[in-house]
Motif scaffolding. Structure first.
Motif, PDB file in Angstrom:
ATOM      1  N   UNK A   1       0.866  -1.166   0.000  1.00 46.67           N
ATOM      2  CA  UNK A   1       0.000   0.000   0.000  1.00 46.67           C
ATOM      3  C   UNK A   1       0.908   1.222   0.000  1.00 46.67           C
ATOM      4  N   UNK A   2       0.480   2.273  -0.650  1.00 42.95           N
ATOM      5  CA  UNK A   2       1.331   3.464  -0.758  1.00 42.95           C
ATOM      6  C   UNK A   2       1.790   3.930   0.621  1.00 42.95           C
ATOM      7  N   UNK A   3       3.072   4.198   0.744  1.00 40.55           N
ATOM      8  CA  UNK A   3       3.689   4.855   1.896  1.00 40.55           C
ATOM      9  C   UNK A   3       3.819   3.992   3.154  1.00 40.55           C
ATOM     10  N   UNK A   4       2.799   3.217   3.498  1.00 35.85           N
ATOM     11  CA  UNK A   4       2.861   2.595   4.824  1.00 35.85           C
ATOM     12  C   UNK A   4       3.034   1.077   4.799  1.00 35.85           C
ATOM     13  N   UNK A   5       2.948   0.445   3.650  1.00 40.46           N
ATOM     14  CA  UNK A   5       3.056  -1.019   3.634  1.00 40.46           C
ATOM     15  C   UNK A   5       3.726  -1.478   2.351  1.00 40.46           C
ATOM     16  N   UNK A   6       4.788  -2.243   2.516  1.00 46.87           N
ATOM     17  CA  UNK A   6       5.456  -2.884   1.381  1.00 46.87           C
ATOM     18  C   UNK A   6       6.306  -4.007   1.962  1.00 46.87           C
ATOM     19  N   UNK A   7       5.726  -5.178   2.090  1.00 49.12           N
ATOM     20  CA  UNK A   7       6.438  -6.268   2.751  1.00 49.12           C
ATOM     21  C   UNK A   7       6.067  -7.600   2.119  1.00 49.12           C
TER      22      UNK A   7
END
Length: 199
Positions: free
Chosen positions: A171-177
């Protein structure tokens, strides 16, 4: 020297020929059929969608073979959104089905289904597989969800070896895992490899 009657010689030959053993008749050996192991081959299938007509589609999904048509469970939608219909990926052993549906904005919803018997599947994860993955992530990291958010879940290739599939939550900005899900233990974990993503 007196002559013996001819019939005596003939009688002797007849007796000898009767007493001699008959030639052995050829015998036919029985054919021994070795038992064969029947390999249980699952019928190949495809998935059909119905209920996409009209302004408010309500899709239903069916597993279809050459002889059967079996419904898949309805895919629950935690958010009130228009359901345009899911795309499906079937594992090579046909034990798992991954469903992916595009929702609003860039968001999507995903479901995982496991084969219970023959052509019957059940849903994994509550309320959906994607939400279960997100819930695990927030519990494991303590990261709070923004009040207004969307997220995308992508699945990597089905594993050639082992039991784990890899997921990307974005998700933009707060989630990338990247997460892993063990198909055997039914548990999530945070992947050791955060370099490969699937968008």
């Amino acid at each position: 020297m007196p002559r013996r009657p001819a019939f005596t010689l003939l009688a002797t030959l007849a007796v000898c020929s009767c007493a001699s053993p008959k030639p052995a008749e050829p015998t036919i050996s029985p054919v021994h059929h070795h038992p064969t192991i029947a390999t249980a081959t699952k019928p190949r299938f495809h998935i059909e969608t119905t209920g996409l007509e009209g302004d408010a589609p309500s899709p239903h999904y069916w597993i279809v073979t050459s002889t059967h048509r079996v419904p898949l469970p309805d895919l629950p939608h935690p958010d009130a959104t228009t359901c345009p219909g899911a795309n499906f990926t079937i594992s090579p052993d046909q034990q798992w089905i991954f469903a992916d549906e595009k929702l609003y904005h860039r968001a999507n919803e995903v479901w995982l289904l496991h084969r219970d018997s023959e052509l019957h599947y059940s849903l994994v994860g509550t309320p959906t597989f994607g939400r279960a993955a997100l819930d695990y992530f927030t519990r494991a990291t303590g990261k709070r969800l923004p009040s207004d958010y969307y997220f995308i879940t992508r699945i990597g290739p089905w594993p050639d070896h082992g039991n784990r599939i890899r997921l990307t939550l974005y998700s933009d900005d707060w989630l990338d895992t990247a997460l892993c899900y063990d198909l055997k233990t039914r548990k999530f974990s945070i992947s050791d490899d955060q370099t490969t993503t699937y968008y």
